[in-house]
Structures are given as C-alpha cells and as structure tokens.
Motif scaffolding. Structure first.
Motif, PDB file in Angstrom:
ATOM      1  N   ALA A 147      52.110  34.480 -27.707  1.00  0.00           N
ATOM      2  CA  ALA A 147      51.704  33.310 -28.498  1.00  0.00           C
ATOM      3  C   ALA A 147      50.282  32.889 -28.130  1.00  0.00           C
ATOM      4  O   ALA A 147      49.460  32.572 -29.002  1.00  0.00           O
ATOM      5  CB  ALA A 147      52.688  32.156 -28.275  1.00  0.00           C
ATOM      6  N   LEU A 148      49.970  32.891 -26.837  1.00  0.00           N
ATOM      7  CA  LEU A 148      48.618  32.521 -26.391  1.00  0.00           C
ATOM      8  C   LEU A 148      47.587  33.536 -26.892  1.00  0.00           C
ATOM      9  O   LEU A 148      46.482  33.162 -27.314  1.00  0.00           O
ATOM     10  CB  LEU A 148      48.577  32.454 -24.866  1.00  0.00           C
ATOM     11  CG  LEU A 148      49.255  31.221 -24.254  1.00  0.00           C
ATOM     12  CD1 LEU A 148      49.670  31.508 -22.808  1.00  0.00           C
ATOM     13  CD2 LEU A 148      48.312  30.014 -24.305  1.00  0.00           C
ATOM     14  N   ALA A 149      47.961  34.815 -26.857  1.00  0.00           N
ATOM     15  CA  ALA A 149      47.018  35.866 -27.254  1.00  0.00           C
ATOM     16  C   ALA A 149      46.715  35.834 -28.751  1.00  0.00           C
ATOM     17  O   ALA A 149      45.739  36.431 -29.191  1.00  0.00           O
ATOM     18  CB  ALA A 149      47.572  37.238 -26.861  1.00  0.00           C
ATOM     19  N   TRP A 153      42.532  29.081 -30.684  1.00  0.00           N
ATOM     20  CA  TRP A 153      41.773  28.230 -29.774  1.00  0.00           C
ATOM     21  C   TRP A 153      41.645  28.807 -28.372  1.00  0.00           C
ATOM     22  O   TRP A 153      40.878  28.305 -27.559  1.00  0.00           O
ATOM     23  CB  TRP A 153      42.437  26.851 -29.664  1.00  0.00           C
ATOM     24  CG  TRP A 153      42.154  25.980 -30.840  1.00  0.00           C
ATOM     25  CD1 TRP A 153      41.462  26.323 -31.959  1.00  0.00           C
ATOM     26  CD2 TRP A 153      42.563  24.626 -31.011  1.00  0.00           C
ATOM     27  NE1 TRP A 153      41.414  25.279 -32.831  1.00  0.00           N
ATOM     28  CE2 TRP A 153      42.086  24.213 -32.276  1.00  0.00           C
ATOM     29  CE3 TRP A 153      43.290  23.731 -30.240  1.00  0.00           C
ATOM     30  CZ2 TRP A 153      42.305  22.932 -32.765  1.00  0.00           C
ATOM     31  CZ3 TRP A 153      43.505  22.454 -30.732  1.00  0.00           C
ATOM     32  CH2 TRP A 153      43.025  22.061 -31.981  1.00  0.00           C
ATOM     33  N   ILE A 154      42.426  29.803 -28.088  1.00  0.00           N
ATOM     34  CA  ILE A 154      42.445  30.351 -26.725  1.00  0.00           C
ATOM     35  C   ILE A 154      41.431  31.474 -26.595  1.00  0.00           C
ATOM     36  O   ILE A 154      41.295  32.318 -27.481  1.00  0.00           O
ATOM     37  CB  ILE A 154      43.856  30.892 -26.387  1.00  0.00           C
ATOM     38  CG1 ILE A 154      44.889  29.761 -26.478  1.00  0.00           C
ATOM     39  CG2 ILE A 154      43.885  31.535 -25.003  1.00  0.00           C
ATOM     40  CD1 ILE A 154      44.734  28.670 -25.452  1.00  0.00           C
ATOM     41  N   ALA A 194      55.329  25.737 -25.804  1.00  0.00           N
ATOM     42  CA  ALA A 194      56.713  25.278 -25.957  1.00  0.00           C
ATOM     43  C   ALA A 194      57.209  25.722 -27.323  1.00  0.00           C
ATOM     44  O   ALA A 194      56.543  25.481 -28.338  1.00  0.00           O
ATOM     45  CB  ALA A 194      56.791  23.757 -25.826  1.00  0.00           C
ATOM     46  N   ASN A 195      58.345  26.388 -27.354  1.00  0.00           N
ATOM     47  CA  ASN A 195      58.908  26.891 -28.615  1.00  0.00           C
ATOM     48  C   ASN A 195      57.904  27.709 -29.396  1.00  0.00           C
ATOM     49  O   ASN A 195      57.816  27.604 -30.625  1.00  0.00           O
ATOM     50  CB  ASN A 195      59.419  25.720 -29.469  1.00  0.00           C
ATOM     51  CG  ASN A 195      60.488  24.940 -28.749  1.00  0.00           C
ATOM     52  OD1 ASN A 195      61.385  25.526 -28.160  1.00  0.00           O
ATOM     53  ND2 ASN A 195      60.381  23.624 -28.772  1.00  0.00           N
ATOM     54  N   GLY A 196      57.097  28.465 -28.700  1.00  0.00           N
ATOM     55  CA  GLY A 196      56.115  29.323 -29.370  1.00  0.00           C
ATOM     56  C   GLY A 196      54.859  28.613 -29.822  1.00  0.00           C
ATOM     57  O   GLY A 196      53.961  29.223 -30.388  1.00  0.00           O
ATOM     58  N   VAL A 197      54.805  27.285 -29.604  1.00  0.00           N
ATOM     59  CA  VAL A 197      53.635  26.517 -30.044  1.00  0.00           C
ATOM     60  C   VAL A 197      52.713  26.285 -28.854  1.00  0.00           C
ATOM     61  O   VAL A 197      53.137  25.778 -27.812  1.00  0.00           O
ATOM     62  CB  VAL A 197      54.063  25.157 -30.650  1.00  0.00           C
ATOM     63  CG1 VAL A 197      52.842  24.339 -31.044  1.00  0.00           C
ATOM     64  CG2 VAL A 197      54.979  25.392 -31.836  1.00  0.00           C
ATOM     65  N   VAL A 198      51.449  26.638 -29.032  1.00  0.00           N
ATOM     66  CA  VAL A 198      50.457  26.509 -27.965  1.00  0.00           C
ATOM     67  C   VAL A 198      49.737  25.173 -28.104  1.00  0.00           C
ATOM     68  O   VAL A 198      49.300  24.799 -29.191  1.00  0.00           O
ATOM     69  CB  VAL A 198      49.419  27.654 -28.057  1.00  0.00           C
ATOM     70  CG1 VAL A 198      48.277  27.437 -27.075  1.00  0.00           C
ATOM     71  CG2 VAL A 198      50.100  29.004 -27.821  1.00  0.00           C
ATOM     72  N   THR A 199      49.635  24.446 -26.986  1.00  0.00           N
ATOM     73  CA  THR A 199      48.778  23.261 -26.958  1.00  0.00           C
ATOM     74  C   THR A 199      47.698  23.515 -25.913  1.00  0.00           C
ATOM     75  O   THR A 199      48.005  23.661 -24.728  1.00  0.00           O
ATOM     76  CB  THR A 199      49.583  21.997 -26.569  1.00  0.00           C
ATOM     77  OG1 THR A 199      50.672  21.866 -27.474  1.00  0.00           O
ATOM     78  CG2 THR A 199      48.709  20.754 -26.630  1.00  0.00           C
TER      79      THR A 199
END
Ligand code: SIN
Length: 321
Positions: A147-149, A153-154, A194-199
């Motif tokens: 998810a992060l990759a 925004w990452i 969380a739950n596949g959602v990146v903050t």
C-alpha cells in the motif's frame, strides 16, 4: 489538500529472506523460538499467499534467501542496483523489499544513504513470526508495504512494520521478541497504514551520500573494512591492535553515555587514528547519540547508531578512495 492517488505501474517486490519467509523445522512447532528456517520461502510464495494482492500489478523476484544476520555486501549491491533500475523505470510504481528484522535497520540506512532522494517509495518490511506461525505478522506487514509503495505521497526509503512506516535513517529494532519490535526517531512515524489506507505525516528527507554506481561497481572484496568496537568497564586495547594488524580500514567506537571511552581503549584508538585509520565516536546508549564538543579529534557520529555510523563510514571511504 489533494487526495493521495494510487501510483500507476507495477510494484517491484524483492525478496531477501528473513523470518517473514521463515518455515518451522520438521518436528517443531512454529511457536518455538529459532526452530524455523528464515528465508525458506521465496517472495513469490509470500505474495501468492495473499488474496489481497491478487489484483495488484506486481513484479516479484528474489535477491537472496538469507537469515539477515548473514547480510552481505553482494546482496546490498544487488539491492542498490535493482532499486536504481526500478526508480528509472516508468513502469514501476515503487519497490517493496522483504527482509529479516535483525539487520533491517542497516539495510534501510544503507539504501537511504544511496537513494534518499528517490522520487518513488522504497519500502522494506519484515516479520517477527515465521510464515508458518499460528498468527504470523508478515502478511499484514507485506500488505501495508505494498500500500505504501503505491501511494502517490510516499517517496524515499521507509520501513513498514506493525502498521507504521519509519524513515530509513531513523528506524531501529528495539525488541528481540515482540511483534512491536521497531521504532524510529522523536518525530514519530512518517506514515501509518490502516485497512490499506495510508496516512502520511512527513516525507523522508535527505540527500544521497554516495554515487550509486560506486556501490555496485566495486568488487565486494574491495569494500572498506570497518569494524565496531565497544567501550565497557575493563575495556582493553588489544582488540584494536589485532584489528590494525589484520588491516582494518575504519573503526566506529560504541562509547558509553555521550560517547566516553575507557582510557585504555581510547589510547589504542588514538594509535589507530595516528596510523591513518579513521575512528568515529558513537554511543552504545539506546537514544541520544553523541554531542560535542569532546577534548579530542575523534569525529562524532551525531545521532547515528554505531551500526549506522559504520555504514556511513564505509560509504564515505568508498566515495573518497
Ligand atoms: C532475520 O533477521 O533474518 C531473522 C530474524 C527475523 O527476521 O526476525
């Protein structure tokens, strides 16, 4: 504020082994500590076990199948090269690296030093429990890393662990058994998942410290040999003398407190320095690093851990030779 988007392109998953790819040994339960083989599974098997990744465009390959306590220069070179090609490939959205936890912080710091200014995410992840455990932590960590990759925004080198993502130059393994094994600097995590959602809270900053081609273009046998020595009650200088005799090219001293060094060890280190071997001062304390001024000219490693300082000195020697 614009919403983050899913980056287009494939995620490159590079396997390096570790407990995340570990399998319990025959006749042992996965609950038994160390009775499993790290790196027994390939990255393709880790990915195939996750239905949540079925719809994600992935390119998966193994760079190594190591217990990361055996991490080596060749694997670091292969990783740096693979990441470099991925960053230059418009078809690749980001990179995920599955790794062992034991030297995760070293590989993360190494890659951060080479690819700090990466415009895409390079996300390392790992697990404390093997894949065959009753409740393995690797699958969720891998999902979070992907998810992060893919998150627009990452960027830069991060470590995804336990729902948090830490900058590659800050992350540190703090616990030998707990699944909450990793933490970072005082700034907190760079992102949470969380739950596949990146903050995302902050982006990995920094500038590369070495020309990437110098990393993979140098014969591993010619990489500078830098050792860590530790100061402690009753410390002696004989170990340093033996290292000098064996041809060590750099030393990081893990001092006590703010980098203080037993006088006997210190005399040996001054001798090493006088013979042209760089000696950097770090601290064996869990936090705080080393702050000057000191009444000698042993360069300070600042907030770097001894393991990070060792890598920084290797890269400096590689860049200047
Ligand atoms: C390793 O570092 O490869 C083994 C230990 C772990 O991954 O937790």
């Amino acid at each position: 504020m614009p919403e983050p988007e899913v980056r287009s392109g494939r995620v490159l998953v590079l396997g390096c082994g570790g407990t995340i790819a570990g399998v319990a040994r025959a006749g042992h339960s996965a609950a038994e500590w160390v009775a499993y083989d790290a790196g027994a599974l390939g990255a393709g098997q880790l990915v195939a076990a996750l239905p949540g990744l079925a719809a994600v465009p992935l390119e998966v390959r193994d760079v190594a199948r190591l217990d990361s306590c055996d991490m080596d220069i060749e694997t670091w070179q292969a990783l740096a090269r693979a990441v470099g090609h991925a960053l230059a490939d418009p078809q690749i959205a980001g990179v995920v690296i599955t790794h062992g936890t034991d030297t995760l912080e070293e590989t993360a710091f190494f890659l951060h030093s080479v690819w700090a200014s990466a415009s895409k995410p390079v996300v390392l992840t790992a697990a404390m429990r093997p894949a065959t455990a009753a409740s393995p932590d690797g699958p969720q960590n891998l999902l979070d890393a992907v998810a992060l990759a893919r998150d627009s925004w990452i960027r830069g080198v991060l470590v995804a662990f336990g729902g948090q993502a830490w900058p590659g130059d800050e992350v540190r393994k703090l616990h030998g058994q707990s699944v909450a094994a990793f933490a970072g600097g005082p700034g907190g995590p760079a992102a949470v998942v969380a739950n596949g959602v990146v903050t995302a809270f902050r982006l990995a900053p920094g500038a590369p410290s070495v020309v990437p081609e110098a990393i993979w273009g140098t014969d591993p046998a010619r990489w500078p040999w830098v050792e860590i020595v530790t100061s402690h009650a009753g410390a002696r200088g004989d170990g340093v003398a033996a290292l000098l005799a064996a041809g060590v090219q750099g030393i990081v001293v893990a001092g006590t407190g703010n980098g203080s060094i037993h006088q006997t060890l210190r005399a040996a280190l001054r001798e090493a320095q006088a013979r042209g071997v760089p000696v950097w001062r770090a601290s064996r304390c869990i936090a705080g690093g080393v702050l000057g001024p000191w009444d000698d000219d042993l360069p300070l490693s600042g907030l770097l851990t001894p393991a990070q300082a060792r890598i920084a000195l290797v890269l400096q020697l590689l860049a200047t030779r």
